[in-house]
Design an enzyme around this catalytic site. Structure first.
Site, PDB file in Angstrom:
ATOM      1  N   ARG A 110     -15.685 -16.211   0.847  1.00 54.87           N
ATOM      2  CA  ARG A 110     -16.592 -17.488   0.460  1.00 54.87           C
ATOM      3  C   ARG A 110     -17.416 -17.821   1.515  1.00 54.87           C
ATOM      4  O   ARG A 110     -16.797 -17.888   2.790  1.00 54.87           O
ATOM      5  CB  ARG A 110     -15.724 -18.434  -0.115  1.00 54.87           C
ATOM      6  CG  ARG A 110     -14.984 -18.219  -1.527  1.00 54.87           C
ATOM      7  CD  ARG A 110     -14.092 -19.163  -1.949  1.00 54.87           C
ATOM      8  NE  ARG A 110     -13.284 -18.851  -3.341  1.00 54.87           N
ATOM      9  CZ  ARG A 110     -12.136 -18.219  -3.169  1.00 54.87           C
ATOM     10  NH1 ARG A 110     -11.441 -17.752  -2.087  1.00 54.87           N
ATOM     11  NH2 ARG A 110     -11.847 -17.817  -4.396  1.00 54.87           N
ATOM     12  N   LYS A 154      -9.851 -21.954  -1.566  1.00 51.26           N
ATOM     13  CA  LYS A 154      -9.885 -22.678  -3.114  1.00 51.26           C
ATOM     14  C   LYS A 154      -8.570 -22.703  -3.959  1.00 51.26           C
ATOM     15  O   LYS A 154      -8.091 -23.577  -4.499  1.00 51.26           O
ATOM     16  CB  LYS A 154     -10.804 -21.776  -3.657  1.00 51.26           C
ATOM     17  CG  LYS A 154     -11.238 -22.377  -5.074  1.00 51.26           C
ATOM     18  CD  LYS A 154     -12.692 -21.476  -5.612  1.00 51.26           C
ATOM     19  CE  LYS A 154     -12.903 -22.019  -7.001  1.00 51.26           C
ATOM     20  NZ  LYS A 154     -14.063 -21.306  -7.528  1.00 51.26           N
ATOM     21  N   HIS A 186     -23.170 -16.628  -3.143  1.00 49.82           N
ATOM     22  CA  HIS A 186     -22.172 -16.387  -4.217  1.00 49.82           C
ATOM     23  C   HIS A 186     -22.508 -14.605  -4.687  1.00 49.82           C
ATOM     24  O   HIS A 186     -21.639 -13.938  -5.041  1.00 49.82           O
ATOM     25  CB  HIS A 186     -22.539 -17.084  -5.318  1.00 49.82           C
ATOM     26  CG  HIS A 186     -21.797 -18.608  -4.948  1.00 49.82           C
ATOM     27  ND1 HIS A 186     -20.453 -18.851  -4.910  1.00 49.82           N
ATOM     28  CD2 HIS A 186     -22.591 -19.697  -4.835  1.00 49.82           C
ATOM     29  CE1 HIS A 186     -20.512 -20.204  -5.019  1.00 49.82           C
ATOM     30  NE2 HIS A 186     -21.551 -20.683  -4.712  1.00 49.82           N
ATOM     31  N   ARG A 207     -20.872 -12.081  -2.434  1.00 46.85           N
ATOM     32  CA  ARG A 207     -19.546 -11.821  -2.897  1.00 46.85           C
ATOM     33  C   ARG A 207     -19.212 -10.992  -3.982  1.00 46.85           C
ATOM     34  O   ARG A 207     -18.373 -10.086  -4.319  1.00 46.85           O
ATOM     35  CB  ARG A 207     -18.984 -13.390  -3.169  1.00 46.85           C
ATOM     36  CG  ARG A 207     -17.259 -13.482  -3.473  1.00 46.85           C
ATOM     37  CD  ARG A 207     -16.808 -14.899  -3.329  1.00 46.85           C
ATOM     38  NE  ARG A 207     -15.704 -15.050  -4.255  1.00 46.85           N
ATOM     39  CZ  ARG A 207     -14.512 -14.935  -3.695  1.00 46.85           C
ATOM     40  NH1 ARG A 207     -14.125 -14.451  -2.716  1.00 46.85           N
ATOM     41  NH2 ARG A 207     -13.420 -15.289  -4.507  1.00 46.85           N
ATOM     42  N   HIS A 217      -8.339 -14.216  -5.626  1.00 47.28           N
ATOM     43  CA  HIS A 217      -8.330 -14.864  -6.924  1.00 47.28           C
ATOM     44  C   HIS A 217      -6.744 -15.196  -7.358  1.00 47.28           C
ATOM     45  O   HIS A 217      -5.987 -14.327  -7.133  1.00 47.28           O
ATOM     46  CB  HIS A 217      -8.941 -14.099  -7.968  1.00 47.28           C
ATOM     47  CG  HIS A 217     -10.401 -13.955  -8.062  1.00 47.28           C
ATOM     48  ND1 HIS A 217     -11.255 -12.872  -8.101  1.00 47.28           N
ATOM     49  CD2 HIS A 217     -11.275 -14.832  -7.267  1.00 47.28           C
ATOM     50  CE1 HIS A 217     -12.591 -12.910  -8.081  1.00 47.28           C
ATOM     51  NE2 HIS A 217     -12.494 -14.199  -7.514  1.00 47.28           N
ATOM     52  N   TYR A 257     -16.486 -11.203 -11.767  1.00 48.32           N
ATOM     53  CA  TYR A 257     -17.049 -10.758 -10.622  1.00 48.32           C
ATOM     54  C   TYR A 257     -17.396  -9.232 -10.425  1.00 48.32           C
ATOM     55  O   TYR A 257     -17.873  -8.674  -9.467  1.00 48.32           O
ATOM     56  CB  TYR A 257     -16.215 -11.207  -9.372  1.00 48.32           C
ATOM     57  CG  TYR A 257     -16.126 -12.546  -9.014  1.00 48.32           C
ATOM     58  CD1 TYR A 257     -16.968 -12.764  -7.891  1.00 48.32           C
ATOM     59  CD2 TYR A 257     -15.583 -13.572  -9.708  1.00 48.32           C
ATOM     60  CE1 TYR A 257     -17.113 -14.320  -7.694  1.00 48.32           C
ATOM     61  CE2 TYR A 257     -15.512 -14.728  -9.299  1.00 48.32           C
ATOM     62  CZ  TYR A 257     -16.231 -15.142  -8.229  1.00 48.32           C
ATOM     63  OH  TYR A 257     -16.305 -16.686  -7.843  1.00 48.32           O
TER      64      TYR A 257
END
Length: 276
Positions: free
Chosen positions: A102, A141, A221, A224, A247, A257
């Site tokens: 990120r 995150k 994004h 990624r 994740h 993704y």
């Protein structure tokens, strides 16, 4: 995930309709990439947060409900263009495209987080910015975001260039007890996501003109998503890919993704066809 492939098309436009209703009620007007608030009823911080949320949910989603990933050709052409375009962001983009970090994780890196001997990046924090707080540090995150990400030779070379080019500053920025951030802007202050987003926004139209074909809106994004798709199509197992992406749930890795094409499925099928 917030939405899936089956209902994302309708969600996209329902969300868009609601967004512009609120946009009108709050009496916004837009000029370029800046948002001006004409009413005291809607604070600028709320405006920024809502616009960022809209861009995250809608802006990077293609019409088929999947988030965009660049093709190999687009990746190569984009990096070539950025390198020739100038600016202090080429290595940032190379690293993001080659690690799936990120952007806030990238800009939270310090020299101590880079292990050149093991070709490894230790992801431990995010460096963020809001209208109220110019700089602050948060954990990744999710708990799974604390991870070690291996580096390719290309990524390693880019990070070496960043370390070598980093200007020595008279006073190091201290943010929530952290200092020595690797990525600095022209004024010697740590970069944040906004810096790269603005740069990539400025490059977009010029790149499309030079490339000669329509391309997805390229954002951090999208870089990624592109990394995740590249690694998945190269054959990395799902649990390892989930770890790399930070994740907490493998379904996010697979449903949002990753992208498959007929060519990638054909290659995978050829590898197992002899065992059928």
């Amino acid at each position: 995930p917030l939405y899936n492939q089956r209902n994302s098309h309708s969600l996209r436009f329902n969300f868009q309709e609601k967004f512009f209703q609120i946009f009108h009620l709050c009496k916004f007007r837009q000029k370029g990439s800046r948002t001006f608030v004409n009413s005291h009823k809607c604070p600028a911080s709320l405006t920024d947060a809502f616009c960022n949320f809209y861009n995250l949910i809608v802006g990077d989603v293609s019409h088929n409900g999947m988030r965009n990933a660049l093709t190999r050709e687009q990746q190569e052409k984009y990096l070539q263009f950025v390198q020739g375009y100038g600016g202090n962001y080429y290595d940032d983009i190379v690293i993001l495209m080659g690690t799936g970090l990120r952007v806030s994780e990238l800009y939270g890196l310090t020299r101590a987080d880079i292990d050149f001997e093991r070709h490894c990046i230790h992801v431990r924090r995010q460096l963020c910015r809001t209208a109220e707080k110019p700089y602050f540090v948060t954990p990744p995150k999710t708990k799974s975001g604390i991870r070690n990400v291996p580096m390719t030779d290309t990524v390693c070379a880019a990070l070496r260039r960043v370390v070598k080019a980093r200007a020595s500053t008279k006073v190091e920025a201290l943010v929530d007890g952290c200092s020595g951030f690797l990525f600095l802007d022209k004024s010697g202050m740590p970069k944040v996501a906004m810096h790269l987003e603005n740069y990539m926004r400025g490059v977009q139209g010029k790149f499309e003109k030079a490339y000669g074909k329509p391309v997805p809106r390229i954002t951090p994004h999208v870089l990624r998503h592109t990394f995740c798709t590249n690694v998945q199509q190269a054959g990395l197992d799902v649990k390892s890919l989930q770890y790399l992406m930070g994740h907490s749930n493998a379904s996010v890795t697979l449903d949002v993704y990753t992208h498959s094409s007929f060519e990638s499925v054909e290659r995978a099928f050829e590898q197992i066809a002899g065992n059928l």
